[in-house]
Design a protein around this motif. Structure first.
Motif, mmCIF file in Angstrom:
data_model
loop_
_atom_site.group_PDB
_atom_site.id
_atom_site.type_symbol
_atom_site.label_atom_id
_atom_site.label_comp_id
_atom_site.label_asym_id
_atom_site.label_seq_id
_atom_site.Cartn_x
_atom_site.Cartn_y
_atom_site.Cartn_z
ATOM 1 N N LYS A 113 0.822 -1.218 0.000
ATOM 2 C CA LYS A 113 0.000 0.000 0.000
ATOM 3 C C LYS A 113 0.851 1.261 0.000
ATOM 4 O O LYS A 113 0.556 2.238 0.687
ATOM 5 N N ASN A 114 1.956 1.215 -0.743
ATOM 6 C CA ASN A 114 2.860 2.360 -0.899
ATOM 7 C C ASN A 114 3.577 2.738 0.395
ATOM 8 O O ASN A 114 4.053 3.872 0.548
ATOM 9 N N LEU A 115 3.674 1.799 1.315
ATOM 10 C CA LEU A 115 4.377 2.057 2.572
ATOM 11 C C LEU A 115 5.836 1.609 2.445
ATOM 12 O O LEU A 115 6.146 0.631 1.770
ATOM 13 N N LEU A 116 6.713 2.346 3.119
ATOM 14 C CA LEU A 116 8.148 2.046 3.124
ATOM 15 C C LEU A 116 8.486 1.525 4.520
ATOM 16 O O LEU A 116 8.605 2.293 5.470
ATOM 17 N N GLU A 170 9.833 4.450 10.512
ATOM 18 C CA GLU A 170 8.704 4.038 9.652
ATOM 19 C C GLU A 170 7.528 4.996 9.813
ATOM 20 O O GLU A 170 6.924 5.439 8.835
ATOM 21 N N GLN A 171 7.191 5.290 11.051
ATOM 22 C CA GLN A 171 6.049 6.164 11.316
ATOM 23 C C GLN A 171 6.276 7.557 10.737
ATOM 24 O O GLN A 171 5.378 8.165 10.156
ATOM 25 N N PHE A 172 7.494 8.062 10.868
ATOM 26 C CA PHE A 172 7.819 9.386 10.334
ATOM 27 C C PHE A 172 7.728 9.390 8.810
ATOM 28 O O PHE A 172 7.242 10.354 8.203
ATOM 29 N N ILE A 173 8.184 8.299 8.175
ATOM 30 C CA ILE A 173 8.156 8.203 6.716
ATOM 31 C C ILE A 173 6.723 8.114 6.194
ATOM 32 O O ILE A 173 6.348 8.826 5.246
ATOM 33 N N ASN A 174 5.928 7.252 6.811
ATOM 34 C CA ASN A 174 4.652 6.860 6.215
ATOM 35 C C ASN A 174 3.440 7.617 6.717
ATOM 36 O O ASN A 174 2.397 7.610 6.047
ATOM 37 N N ASP A 175 3.532 8.274 7.850
ATOM 38 C CA ASP A 175 2.386 8.981 8.421
ATOM 39 C C ASP A 175 2.477 10.459 8.062
ATOM 40 O O ASP A 175 3.279 11.204 8.631
ATOM 41 N N ALA A 176 1.645 10.894 7.131
ATOM 42 C CA ALA A 176 1.684 12.290 6.674
ATOM 43 C C ALA A 176 1.336 13.258 7.787
ATOM 44 O O ALA A 176 1.742 14.431 7.754
ATOM 45 N N ASP A 177 0.579 12.804 8.775
ATOM 46 C CA ASP A 177 0.181 13.684 9.883
ATOM 47 C C ASP A 177 1.258 13.801 10.955
ATOM 48 O O ASP A 177 1.131 14.596 11.885
ATOM 49 N N ASN A 178 2.320 12.981 10.807
ATOM 50 C CA ASN A 178 3.396 12.984 11.799
ATOM 51 C C ASN A 178 4.145 14.310 11.799
ATOM 52 O O ASN A 178 4.629 14.772 12.827
ATOM 53 N N SER A 179 4.249 14.925 10.615
ATOM 54 C CA SER A 179 4.987 16.177 10.487
ATOM 55 C C SER A 179 4.445 16.956 9.297
ATOM 56 O O SER A 179 4.129 16.377 8.257
ATOM 57 N N LEU A 180 4.349 18.266 9.438
ATOM 58 C CA LEU A 180 3.884 19.122 8.349
ATOM 59 C C LEU A 180 5.041 19.663 7.511
ATOM 60 O O LEU A 180 4.846 20.519 6.651
ATOM 61 N N ALA A 213 15.442 7.383 -2.915
ATOM 62 C CA ALA A 213 14.772 7.285 -4.213
ATOM 63 C C ALA A 213 13.341 6.782 -4.054
ATOM 64 O O ALA A 213 12.409 7.296 -4.693
ATOM 65 N N LEU A 214 13.156 5.783 -3.195
ATOM 66 C CA LEU A 214 11.821 5.238 -2.984
ATOM 67 C C LEU A 214 10.901 6.259 -2.333
ATOM 68 O O LEU A 214 9.703 6.339 -2.653
ATOM 69 N N TYR A 215 11.445 7.058 -1.427
ATOM 70 C CA TYR A 215 10.632 8.069 -0.742
ATOM 71 C C TYR A 215 10.113 9.114 -1.737
ATOM 72 O O TYR A 215 8.961 9.540 -1.665
ATOM 73 N N GLN A 219 6.188 9.803 -2.388
ATOM 74 C CA GLN A 219 5.593 11.134 -2.229
ATOM 75 C C GLN A 219 5.103 11.721 -3.557
ATOM 76 O O GLN A 219 4.688 12.870 -3.601
ATOM 77 N N GLN A 220 5.189 10.920 -4.616
ATOM 78 C CA GLN A 220 4.730 11.310 -5.957
ATOM 79 C C GLN A 220 5.479 12.536 -6.489
ATOM 80 O O GLN A 220 4.950 13.304 -7.296
ATOM 81 N N LEU A 221 6.717 12.704 -6.029
ATOM 82 C CA LEU A 221 7.567 13.762 -6.561
ATOM 83 C C LEU A 221 8.293 13.285 -7.815
ATOM 84 O O LEU A 221 8.705 14.102 -8.645
ATOM 85 N N LEU A 222 8.447 11.967 -7.937
ATOM 86 C CA LEU A 222 8.982 11.346 -9.157
ATOM 87 C C LEU A 222 8.165 10.093 -9.468
ATOM 88 O O LEU A 222 7.819 9.340 -8.551
ATOM 89 N N LEU A 223 7.871 9.895 -10.753
ATOM 90 C CA LEU A 223 7.161 8.681 -11.164
ATOM 91 C C LEU A 223 8.070 7.462 -11.092
ATOM 92 O O LEU A 223 7.621 6.353 -10.828
#
Length: 363
Positions: A113-116, A170-180, A213-215, A219-223
């Motif tokens: 599910k697009n999780l790292l 993991e939580q910092f990478i995958n949880d968008a609400d963890n940090s703005l 690269a995966l991040y 984050q849809q910054l690169l396809l």
């Protein structure tokens, strides 16, 4: 407890850093980095056959990322190894394993599910090292100065602590609400944190750069994972390690983030330029090959020339592009037209896309 380079850094704080402020200088660099990444992403999205050039760019990233760890191979050796099985040097095999690991990481993200995740990082390092290594379990790991043996940094120990740190990462990478924070600033934090955790006995640097690269893809910054980031780190390797240490010892996040943003800006421009030059060369070759080969022109052969620049008769046979006699005729005609240049290595004659090799070798 106060930080000591001679003791395991088990008090490594979780992300995000408490006191970090996005300075005006960082914000200016962020805007520039986002613009150049957007241009690169748009170019990749417009490619009619993206895997063709992306595979070549990823191999360049693999080569430079491995060179940071003093695993050095030449362009010639690398592309010759990519063209055939079983004859590669140890260094070339490690570079090819890096490229494989990047694709393994991408595939793993699509099934999660697009999780790292930590298990993705473990599969990446296992693919790089071609073994079943996992999280470090024994004490005694320390990073030392290669010249005098002085301890530079002692990462956290042992497996329970490392897994705890990786779970927080993991939580910092995958949880968008963890940090703005902006994703590119987060990428700089993530890269430092992974290097500081240093979860594996070997392969941490290369795994960390694949995570970068995966991040960006997550984050849809690169396809596609095409950013040629390691080329910048190779050029400024001493500064890279100095700034990592400055975060650990002085909490100097500002200069580290600026370094990563500058790397993104410069390598996004470089990668865009390389892809455009490759496209231009491919268009030029298509016209020349249609004149040289006439009705027998093969688009599959043209594609292969840009995926594996070291061609030989057997390669065209194995790829089901042509039978042996046809392959021999094509390669000789392309040699006569100075599109490919022959080089005899042992008993084998390779026909080299020399202009592509020159293009790949220039910064």
């Amino acid at each position: 407890m106060a930080y000591s380079k001679n003791s395991p850094f088990n008090d490594l704080p979780n992300l995000p850093p408490i006191d970090f402020i996005e300075s005006p200088e960082i914000l200016r660099h962020l805007a520039k980095a986002a613009r150049h990444l957007g241009e690169l992403n748009g170019l990749c999205a417009s490619l009619p056959d993206p895997q063709l050039l992306i595979n070549t760019i990823v191999l360049q990233e693999s080569k430079d990322s491995s060179a940071i760890e003093n695993i050095v191979t030449t362009q010639d050796e690398l592309y010759k190894a990519a063209s055939e099985e079983g004859t590669a040097s140890h260094a070339a095999k490690e570079v090819l394993s890096y490229r494989e690991a990047l694709y393994v990481g991408l595939e793993k993200m699509t099934t999660q599910k697009n999780l790292l995740m930590t298990n993705t990082m473990i599969e990446i390092v296992q693919t790089i090292k071609q073994n079943k290594s996992g999280i470090r379990t024994s004490p005694g790991t320390a990073l030392k100065n290669a010249i005098n043996g002085e301890i530079i940094y002692t990462p956290p120990c042992c497996e329970d602590i490392l897994r705890e740190k990786l779970t927080a990462l993991e939580q910092f990478i995958n949880d968008a609400d963890n940090s703005l924070l902006d994703p590119l600033v987060k990428m700089a934090f993530i890269h430092y944190q992974f290097e500081a955790i240093h979860p594996f006995a070997d392969g941490n640097g290369r795994t960390g750069r694949i995570v970068n690269a995966l991040y960006l893809v997550q984050q849809q910054l690169l396809l596609q994972p095409v950013l040629y980031l390691s080329s910048y780190i190779v050029k400024y390797k001493t500064e890279y390690y100095q700034l990592l240490r400055a975060v650990t010892e002085k909490n100097n996040w500002h200069d580290w983030v600026m370094y990563i943003l500058t790397a993104i800006i410069e390598t996004a421009q470089l990668t865009t330029q390389k892809i455009r030059s490759m496209l231009s060369l491919k268009d030029e070759y298509e016209k020349q090959m249609k004149q040289t080969l006439g009705a027998s022109f093969s688009y599959e052969l043209l594609q292969l020339m840009f995926t594996l620049p070291y061609l030989k008769i057997e390669l065209l046979e194995n790829k089901n592009i042509a039978h042996r006699q046809t392959a021999s005729v094509w390669l000789k005609k392309l040699k006569e037209a100075d599109i490919l240049r022959p080089q005899k290595i042992g008993r084998t004659t390779y026909y080299i896309n020399y202009r592509l090799m020159e293009l790949l070798s220039t910064d």
